[in-house]
Design a protein around this motif. Structure first.
Motif, PDB file in Angstrom:
ATOM      1  N   ILE A   1       0.814  -1.270   0.019  1.00 17.69           N
ATOM      2  CA  ILE A   1      -0.027  -0.168   0.023  1.00 17.69           C
ATOM      3  C   ILE A   1       0.898   1.068  -0.047  1.00 17.69           C
ATOM      4  O   ILE A   1       1.599   1.478   0.980  1.00 17.69           O
ATOM      5  N   ASN A   2       0.898   1.896  -1.081  1.00 20.13           N
ATOM      6  CA  ASN A   2       1.954   3.282  -1.059  1.00 20.13           C
ATOM      7  C   ASN A   2       1.195   4.284  -0.661  1.00 20.13           C
ATOM      8  O   ASN A   2      -0.085   4.485  -0.243  1.00 20.13           O
ATOM      9  N   ALA A   3       1.962   5.436  -0.526  1.00 21.07           N
ATOM     10  CA  ALA A   3       1.774   6.524   0.318  1.00 21.07           C
ATOM     11  C   ALA A   3       0.351   7.237  -0.122  1.00 21.07           C
ATOM     12  O   ALA A   3       0.132   7.461  -1.194  1.00 21.07           O
TER      13      ALA A   3
ATOM     14  N   GLY B   1       0.836   8.823   4.139  1.00 20.86           N
ATOM     15  CA  GLY B   1       1.037  10.036   3.593  1.00 20.86           C
ATOM     16  C   GLY B   1       2.029  11.033   4.089  1.00 20.86           C
ATOM     17  O   GLY B   1       2.555  10.575   5.384  1.00 20.86           O
ATOM     18  N   SER B   2       2.243  12.183   3.639  1.00 13.63           N
ATOM     19  CA  SER B   2       3.288  12.976   4.241  1.00 13.63           C
ATOM     20  C   SER B   2       3.189  13.121   5.659  1.00 13.63           C
ATOM     21  O   SER B   2       2.042  13.646   5.921  1.00 13.63           O
ATOM     22  N   LEU B   3       4.089  13.212   6.467  1.00 11.48           N
ATOM     23  CA  LEU B   3       3.964  13.641   7.674  1.00 11.48           C
ATOM     24  C   LEU B   3       4.214  14.907   8.257  1.00 11.48           C
ATOM     25  O   LEU B   3       4.391  15.544   9.303  1.00 11.48           O
TER      26      LEU B   3
ATOM     27  N   GLY C   1       7.193   5.688   6.605  1.00 11.82           N
ATOM     28  CA  GLY C   1       6.533   7.041   6.910  1.00 11.82           C
ATOM     29  C   GLY C   1       6.981   7.878   5.603  1.00 11.82           C
ATOM     30  O   GLY C   1       7.186   7.153   4.603  1.00 11.82           O
ATOM     31  N   ASN C   2       6.310   9.191   5.619  1.00 12.92           N
ATOM     32  CA  ASN C   2       6.382   9.959   4.003  1.00 12.92           C
ATOM     33  C   ASN C   2       6.783  11.326   4.539  1.00 12.92           C
ATOM     34  O   ASN C   2       5.988  12.067   5.149  1.00 12.92           O
ATOM     35  N   LEU C   3       7.733  11.812   3.687  1.00 17.58           N
ATOM     36  CA  LEU C   3       7.879  13.363   3.754  1.00 17.58           C
ATOM     37  C   LEU C   3       8.711  13.663   2.603  1.00 17.58           C
ATOM     38  O   LEU C   3       9.043  13.310   1.685  1.00 17.58           O
TER      39      LEU C   3
ATOM     40  N   GLY D   1      -0.010   7.791 -15.029  1.00 12.15           N
ATOM     41  CA  GLY D   1      -0.941   6.818 -15.406  1.00 12.15           C
ATOM     42  C   GLY D   1      -2.150   6.540 -14.584  1.00 12.15           C
ATOM     43  O   GLY D   1      -3.228   6.308 -15.078  1.00 12.15           O
ATOM     44  N   GLY D   2      -1.669   6.732 -13.290  1.00 13.20           N
ATOM     45  CA  GLY D   2      -3.055   6.550 -12.565  1.00 13.20           C
ATOM     46  C   GLY D   2      -3.064   8.013 -11.809  1.00 13.20           C
ATOM     47  O   GLY D   2      -3.485   8.997 -12.608  1.00 13.20           O
ATOM     48  N   THR D   3      -2.947   8.039 -10.484  1.00  8.47           N
ATOM     49  CA  THR D   3      -3.221   9.394  -9.680  1.00  8.47           C
ATOM     50  C   THR D   3      -2.193  10.529 -10.415  1.00  8.47           C
ATOM     51  O   THR D   3      -1.023  10.203 -10.324  1.00  8.47           O
TER      52      THR D   3
ATOM     53  N   SER E   1       5.390   2.004  -9.397  1.00  7.81           N
ATOM     54  CA  SER E   1       3.981   2.408  -9.270  1.00  7.81           C
ATOM     55  C   SER E   1       3.666   3.332 -10.028  1.00  7.81           C
ATOM     56  O   SER E   1       4.531   3.787 -10.842  1.00  7.81           O
ATOM     57  N   GLY E   2       2.391   3.630  -9.965  1.00  3.44           N
ATOM     58  CA  GLY E   2       1.560   4.651 -10.911  1.00  3.44           C
ATOM     59  C   GLY E   2       0.491   3.992 -11.748  1.00  3.44           C
ATOM     60  O   GLY E   2       1.067   3.252 -12.591  1.00  3.44           O
ATOM     61  N   GLY E   3      -0.642   4.012 -11.381  1.00 10.89           N
ATOM     62  CA  GLY E   3      -1.780   3.488 -12.161  1.00 10.89           C
ATOM     63  C   GLY E   3      -1.716   2.165 -12.243  1.00 10.89           C
ATOM     64  O   GLY E   3      -2.528   1.377 -13.056  1.00 10.89           O
TER      65      GLY E   3
ATOM     66  N   PHE F   1      -6.357   1.130  -4.243  1.00  9.78           N
ATOM     67  CA  PHE F   1      -6.452   0.419  -3.113  1.00  9.78           C
ATOM     68  C   PHE F   1      -7.670   1.431  -2.341  1.00  9.78           C
ATOM     69  O   PHE F   1      -8.653   1.116  -1.563  1.00  9.78           O
ATOM     70  N   LEU F   2      -7.478   2.793  -2.595  1.00 11.79           N
ATOM     71  CA  LEU F   2      -8.120   3.772  -2.158  1.00 11.79           C
ATOM     72  C   LEU F   2      -9.536   3.755  -2.465  1.00 11.79           C
ATOM     73  O   LEU F   2     -10.572   3.619  -1.673  1.00 11.79           O
ATOM     74  N   HIS F   3      -9.643   3.492  -3.923  1.00 10.28           N
ATOM     75  CA  HIS F   3     -11.287   3.537  -4.538  1.00 10.28           C
ATOM     76  C   HIS F   3     -11.691   2.144  -4.008  1.00 10.28           C
ATOM     77  O   HIS F   3     -12.890   2.175  -3.634  1.00 10.28           O
TER      78      HIS F   3
HETATM   79  C1  FNR Z   1      -1.024  10.270  -2.730  1.00 11.32           C
HETATM   80  N1  FNR Z   1       0.455  10.061  -3.072  1.00 11.32           N
HETATM   81  C2  FNR Z   1       1.188  10.666  -1.935  1.00 11.32           C
HETATM   82  N2  FNR Z   1       2.564  10.512  -2.394  1.00 11.32           N
HETATM   83  C3  FNR Z   1       3.641  10.567  -1.437  1.00 11.32           C
HETATM   84  O1  FNR Z   1       4.738  10.464  -1.455  1.00 11.32           O
HETATM   85  N3  FNR Z   1       2.962  11.620  -0.350  1.00 11.32           N
HETATM   86  C4  FNR Z   1       1.702  11.719  -0.351  1.00 11.32           C
HETATM   87  O2  FNR Z   1       1.242  12.375   0.903  1.00 11.32           O
HETATM   88  C5  FNR Z   1       0.716  11.442  -1.143  1.00 11.32           C
HETATM   89  N4  FNR Z   1      -0.519  11.653  -0.971  1.00 11.32           N
HETATM   90  C6  FNR Z   1      -1.393  11.092  -1.865  1.00 11.32           C
HETATM   91  C7  FNR Z   1      -2.966  10.933  -1.511  1.00 11.32           C
HETATM   92  C8  FNR Z   1      -3.705  10.443  -2.379  1.00 11.32           C
HETATM   93  C9  FNR Z   1      -5.031  10.770  -2.071  1.00 11.32           C
HETATM   94  C10 FNR Z   1      -3.269   9.578  -3.304  1.00 11.32           C
HETATM   95  C11 FNR Z   1      -4.119   8.817  -4.031  1.00 11.32           C
HETATM   96  C12 FNR Z   1      -2.016   9.472  -3.494  1.00 11.32           C
HETATM   97  C13 FNR Z   1       0.919   9.471  -4.161  1.00 11.32           C
HETATM   98  C14 FNR Z   1       1.197   8.046  -4.360  1.00 11.32           C
HETATM   99  O3  FNR Z   1       1.919   7.521  -3.417  1.00 11.32           O
HETATM  100  C15 FNR Z   1       1.417   7.708  -5.775  1.00 11.32           C
HETATM  101  O4  FNR Z   1       2.764   7.935  -6.096  1.00 11.32           O
HETATM  102  C16 FNR Z   1       0.499   8.009  -6.972  1.00 11.32           C
HETATM  103  O5  FNR Z   1      -0.877   7.897  -6.305  1.00 11.32           O
HETATM  104  C17 FNR Z   1       0.504   7.195  -8.042  1.00 11.32           C
HETATM  105  O6  FNR Z   1       0.004   5.880  -7.925  1.00 11.32           O
HETATM  106  P1  FNR Z   1      -1.511   5.265  -8.063  1.00 11.32           P
HETATM  107  O7  FNR Z   1      -2.498   6.052  -7.288  1.00 11.32           O
HETATM  108  O8  FNR Z   1      -1.857   5.617  -9.462  1.00 11.32           O
HETATM  109  O9  FNR Z   1      -1.676   3.855  -7.691  1.00 11.32           O
END
Ligand code: FNR
Length: 343
Positions: free
Chosen positions: A64-66, A95-97, A123-125, A213-215, A259-261, A285-287
């Protein structure tokens, strides 16, 4: 109604990401065809999905990515993601801390560790932070690793975003002195060979290509603007397939995350064939969580796991390492991209 602007922004990200979610992504992986094996000489239960993830081994090649955290609404989402991560023994990134550091309070991020005390949590920054903040963020959630995101395109589209991007000295300091591994990622814009050259020189060992390609954060932040005039910046991004191909000459330098889409087991397998050690998933995963809650997400994770095994059987591979040997064919467009980018 949540009070801080930051909390509101985090809620908007989730809302717009979900609004922009499309079942068919533009990650470019449909331009790659894998060549199967008619005589696999394998049984399904021989197939082992274990793979490298930073300094450890994980049982399935995805995580599960950020995404989120930092508001009441997104804390609930994080807790549900954390529970699914625990139940399926897969890593999860927050997500970002940065909001927690700014407000000097956990703003809900601590609860995901309570839900998932034993799992691998990242964590994420943002890359603007220094070593001091990186260590604070790691300690806040007892992180097993820290993602540092490179998001120049996102910041430029945000009216309130950064306008100075001198990241390298801090990044190098964090990589050299962090007590846990550092995974440097894009945010859906795709890592390029020019970026990888700089990361290699900075001693970075783990990179998430986070292709387009995704978010798309350019699209999300553009949607939040009054005048929606900056979508053209998307033309500078690399798709997930393109960034994987562009990163192939760097396979000895980094352990690569793709990752990406990512929408399917076939997407995941293609990323592994192209050289990734593991695959990050956010939007799908969010969807799924928003649409059908934890039960739906657990079912999706079980389905992906079984479908990856089925695909690997047809490819004649019993391990992730063997996937690297699978022959594949690129579309004329991707082949042209490969020839020009790998000069
Ligand atoms: C993200 N992503 C993200 N990445 C990151 O490094 N820090 C963050 O705080 C966030 N916040 C965040 C919020 C939401 C609602 C989404 C959907 C995504 C980006 C994420 O980690 C990823 O790189 C991209 O979303 C592309 O992957 P998907 O969504 O296409 O699987």
């Amino acid at each position: 109604m949540e009070k801080s602007l930051h909390a509101q922004r985090k809620n908007e990200h989730v809302f717009i990401a979900e609004k922009q979610y499309q079942a068919k992504s533009q990650n470019g992986l449909d331009q790659i065809r894998l060549i199967s094996q008619n005589l696999p000489e394998l049984s399904l239960n021989e197939i082992n999905l274990e793979t490298k993830f930073l300094n450890t081994t994980i049982p399935v090649p995805f995580f599960i990515n950020a995404m989120t955290g930092g508001s009441q609404h997104t804390t609930v989402i994080n807790e549900k993601l954390a529970l699914c991560a625990l139940q399926n023994d897969i890593p999860m990134a927050t997500g970002s801390l940065s909001v927690a550091l700014k407000e000097n309070s956990p703003v809900g991020f601590d609860t995901l560790r309570k839900v998932n005390p034993t799992g691998f949590v990242l964590g994420n920054l943002g890359a603007g932070h220094d070593l001091h903040n990186a260590i604070k963020a790691i300690n806040l959630i007892q992180a097993d690793a820290l993602e540092i995101h490179l998001n120049a395109s996102q910041e430029l589209v945000m009216p309130e975003g950064d306008r100075e991007f001198h990241w390298l000295a801090n990044l190098q300091n964090i990589v050299e002195n962090s007590p846990v591994p550092i995974l440097v990622k894009e945010v859906g814009f795709g890592m390029t060979p020019r970026g990888l050259d700089v990361l290699k020189a900075a001693n970075v060992k783990y990179v998430d290509l986070a292709g387009a390609g995704g978010t798309s954060f350019v699209s999300i932040e553009n949607e939040r603007r009054e005048r929606k005039e900056l979508a053209f910046l998307n033309e500078l991004q690399l798709s997930t397939a393109e960034s994987l191909i562009a990163a192939q000459p760097y396979q000895a330098d980094f352990s690569l995350t793709a990752s990406g889409g990512i929408r399917s087991a076939l997407d995941i397998v293609k990323c592994l064939v192209l050289g990734a050690d593991n695959v990050g998933i956010s939007g799908l995963f969010l969807h799924t969580l928003l649409e059908s809650d934890e039960a739906g997400l657990n079912q999706l994770i079980a389905d992906l796991t079984m479908q990856i095994k089925q695909i690997m059987l047809l490819l004649g591979c019993k391990s992730i390492a063997e996937l690297r040997e699978v022959p594949y064919i690129l579309s004329p467009e991707l082949l042209n991209f490969q020839k020009q980018i790998q000069k």
